[in-house]
Motif scaffolding. Sequence first.
Motif, PDB file in Angstrom:
ATOM      1  N   ILE A  16       9.827  19.975   3.744  1.00 27.23           N
ATOM      2  CA  ILE A  16       9.290  18.637   3.528  1.00 27.23           C
ATOM      3  C   ILE A  16       9.394  17.837   4.823  1.00 27.23           C
ATOM      4  CG2 ILE A  16      11.517  17.833   2.665  1.00 27.23           C
ATOM      5  CD1 ILE A  16      10.030  15.902   0.858  1.00 27.23           C
ATOM      6  N   LEU A  17       8.426  16.974   5.045  1.00 26.27           N
ATOM      7  CA  LEU A  17       8.446  16.078   6.203  1.00 26.27           C
ATOM      8  C   LEU A  17       8.170  14.670   5.696  1.00 26.27           C
ATOM      9  CD1 LEU A  17       7.095  16.458   9.698  1.00 26.27           C
ATOM     10  CD2 LEU A  17       6.232  14.563   8.362  1.00 26.27           C
ATOM     11  N   ILE A  18       8.977  13.723   6.155  1.00 29.56           N
ATOM     12  CA  ILE A  18       8.768  12.311   5.841  1.00 29.56           C
ATOM     13  C   ILE A  18       8.538  11.587   7.159  1.00 29.56           C
ATOM     14  CG2 ILE A  18       9.707  10.219   4.793  1.00 29.56           C
ATOM     15  CD1 ILE A  18      11.567  12.024   3.124  1.00 29.56           C
ATOM     16  N   VAL A  19       7.420  10.875   7.272  1.00 31.08           N
ATOM     17  CA  VAL A  19       7.176  10.094   8.488  1.00 31.08           C
ATOM     18  C   VAL A  19       8.008   8.819   8.398  1.00 31.08           C
ATOM     19  CG1 VAL A  19       4.920  11.067   9.024  1.00 31.08           C
ATOM     20  CG2 VAL A  19       5.053   9.109   7.532  1.00 31.08           C
ATOM     21  N   LEU A  20       8.648   8.455   9.516  1.00 33.02           N
ATOM     22  CA  LEU A  20       9.624   7.374   9.501  1.00 33.02           C
ATOM     23  C   LEU A  20       9.233   6.188  10.375  1.00 33.02           C
ATOM     24  CD1 LEU A  20      12.915   9.440  10.019  1.00 33.02           C
ATOM     25  CD2 LEU A  20      11.922   8.657   7.854  1.00 33.02           C
ATOM     26  N   HIS A  21       9.675   5.022   9.905  1.00 40.24           N
ATOM     27  CA  HIS A  21       9.750   3.810  10.712  1.00 40.24           C
ATOM     28  C   HIS A  21      11.148   3.280  10.460  1.00 40.24           C
ATOM     29  CE1 HIS A  21       8.816   0.119  12.751  1.00 40.24           C
ATOM     30  NE2 HIS A  21       9.326  -0.533  11.718  1.00 40.24           N
ATOM     31  N   VAL A  25      10.053   4.898   4.949  1.00 37.45           N
ATOM     32  CA  VAL A  25       8.845   5.708   5.051  1.00 37.45           C
ATOM     33  C   VAL A  25       7.860   4.879   5.879  1.00 37.45           C
ATOM     34  CG1 VAL A  25       6.941   6.748   3.771  1.00 37.45           C
ATOM     35  CG2 VAL A  25       9.253   6.776   2.797  1.00 37.45           C
ATOM     36  N   ALA A  26       7.307   5.478   6.914  1.00 39.11           N
ATOM     37  CA  ALA A  26       6.396   4.749   7.809  1.00 39.11           C
ATOM     38  C   ALA A  26       5.167   4.274   7.033  1.00 39.11           C
ATOM     39  CB  ALA A  26       5.972   5.627   8.976  1.00 39.11           C
ATOM     40  N   PRO A  27       4.746   3.036   7.273  1.00 41.55           N
ATOM     41  CA  PRO A  27       3.580   2.521   6.551  1.00 41.55           C
ATOM     42  C   PRO A  27       2.269   3.203   6.934  1.00 41.55           C
ATOM     43  CG  PRO A  27       4.377   0.903   8.134  1.00 41.55           C
ATOM     44  CD  PRO A  27       5.357   2.044   8.136  1.00 41.55           C
ATOM     45  N   ILE A  75       5.525  13.284   2.969  1.00 35.89           N
ATOM     46  CA  ILE A  75       5.616  11.976   2.326  1.00 35.89           C
ATOM     47  C   ILE A  75       5.302  10.930   3.374  1.00 35.89           C
ATOM     48  CG2 ILE A  75       7.148  10.331   1.169  1.00 35.89           C
ATOM     49  CD1 ILE A  75       8.764  12.770   0.172  1.00 35.89           C
ATOM     50  N   CYS A  76       4.400  10.013   3.041  1.00 35.13           N
ATOM     51  CA  CYS A  76       4.009   8.984   4.000  1.00 35.13           C
ATOM     52  C   CYS A  76       3.565   7.719   3.267  1.00 35.13           C
ATOM     53  CB  CYS A  76       2.885   9.491   4.901  1.00 35.13           C
ATOM     54  SG  CYS A  76       1.338   9.869   4.047  1.00 35.13           S
ATOM     55  N   GLY A  77       3.310   6.686   4.040  1.00 30.65           N
ATOM     56  CA  GLY A  77       2.697   5.473   3.509  1.00 30.65           C
ATOM     57  C   GLY A  77       1.199   5.709   3.473  1.00 30.65           C
ATOM     58  N   GLY A  78       0.476   5.008   4.332  1.00 30.64           N
ATOM     59  CA  GLY A  78      -0.975   5.171   4.379  1.00 30.64           C
ATOM     60  C   GLY A  78      -1.387   6.331   5.273  1.00 30.64           C
ATOM     61  N   ILE A  79      -2.487   6.966   4.909  1.00 35.58           N
ATOM     62  CA  ILE A  79      -3.044   8.050   5.703  1.00 35.58           C
ATOM     63  C   ILE A  79      -4.563   7.980   5.597  1.00 35.58           C
ATOM     64  CG2 ILE A  79      -2.755   9.682   3.787  1.00 35.58           C
ATOM     65  CD1 ILE A  79      -2.388  11.904   5.944  1.00 35.58           C
ATOM     66  N   ASP A  96       1.369  10.178  -0.784  1.00 39.88           N
ATOM     67  CA  ASP A  96       1.084   9.018   0.064  1.00 39.88           C
ATOM     68  C   ASP A  96       1.278   7.708  -0.683  1.00 39.88           C
ATOM     69  OD1 ASP A  96      -1.111   9.383  -1.601  1.00 39.88           O
ATOM     70  OD2 ASP A  96      -2.569   8.822  -0.081  1.00 39.88           O
ATOM     71  N   SER A  97       1.123   6.628   0.055  1.00 42.25           N
ATOM     72  CA  SER A  97       1.290   5.266  -0.470  1.00 42.25           C
ATOM     73  C   SER A  97       2.703   5.031  -0.994  1.00 42.25           C
ATOM     74  CB  SER A  97       0.256   4.964  -1.556  1.00 42.25           C
ATOM     75  OG  SER A  97      -1.048   5.107  -1.031  1.00 42.25           O
ATOM     76  N   VAL A  98       3.683   5.672  -0.367  1.00 36.44           N
ATOM     77  CA  VAL A  98       5.085   5.512  -0.746  1.00 36.44           C
ATOM     78  C   VAL A  98       5.689   4.415   0.133  1.00 36.44           C
ATOM     79  CG1 VAL A  98       7.354   6.636  -0.836  1.00 36.44           C
ATOM     80  CG2 VAL A  98       5.296   7.901  -1.497  1.00 36.44           C
ATOM     81  N   ILE A  99       6.374   3.469  -0.503  1.00 34.49           N
ATOM     82  CA  ILE A  99       7.006   2.370   0.223  1.00 34.49           C
ATOM     83  C   ILE A  99       8.480   2.336  -0.161  1.00 34.49           C
ATOM     84  CG2 ILE A  99       7.084  -0.132   0.566  1.00 34.49           C
ATOM     85  CD1 ILE A  99       4.098  -0.184  -0.201  1.00 34.49           C
ATOM     86  N   GLY A 100       9.354   2.436   0.846  1.00 31.74           N
ATOM     87  CA  GLY A 100      10.786   2.355   0.588  1.00 31.74           C
ATOM     88  C   GLY A 100      11.590   3.117   1.626  1.00 31.74           C
ATOM     89  N   ASP A 101      12.879   3.110   1.424  1.00 28.88           N
ATOM     90  CA  ASP A 101      13.828   3.815   2.272  1.00 28.88           C
ATOM     91  C   ASP A 101      13.589   5.323   2.154  1.00 28.88           C
ATOM     92  OD1 ASP A 101      16.703   3.657   3.651  1.00 28.88           O
ATOM     93  OD2 ASP A 101      16.749   5.251   2.141  1.00 28.88           O
ATOM     94  N   TYR A 102      13.654   6.027   3.262  1.00 32.23           N
ATOM     95  CA  TYR A 102      13.344   7.455   3.197  1.00 32.23           C
ATOM     96  C   TYR A 102      14.391   8.247   2.422  1.00 32.23           C
ATOM     97  CZ  TYR A 102      16.500   9.386   6.810  1.00 32.23           C
ATOM     98  OH  TYR A 102      17.581   9.819   7.518  1.00 32.23           O
TER      99      TYR A 102
END
Length: 123
Positions: A16-21, A25-27, A75-79, A96-102
């Motif tokens: 699994i890969l989660i894009v981060l900010h 989870v990165a927007p 797992i990401c926000g917008g793509i 996608d469209s996930v908003i919150g702490d990774y």
Amino acid sequence: MKKTDHQITPSSSGKILIVLHEDDVAPRFDLALGLFLAEVSADGAISNERTLVLPQSSAENLCRLLLTEKITVMICGGIEQEYYDYLTWKHIKIIDSVIGDYHWALRRFADSRLSSGDIQRPV
């Protein structure tokens, strides 16, 4: 931006890969500079965790990295639709469209409770 409404369970995944900010989870997929990678087993156990920092944001380089690392779920926000279509064509499942702490997103995924569009609510 692409929105889906299907749920993906750990039993259908491997890496699994989660894009981060920072710790979220990165927007936006195409602007991510941080990545969290792990393996999630069918029983929800998380192993081989690591975090990568990219020198610059690049959707093309991120797509290449997803394929090189043999990521099965991202797992990401917008793509953007173009990248969504390409990655799903390459058999990478996208939540996608996930908003919150990774950490929250990872726990929900490992418990088979993360779906596209999920938002972390204050407790």
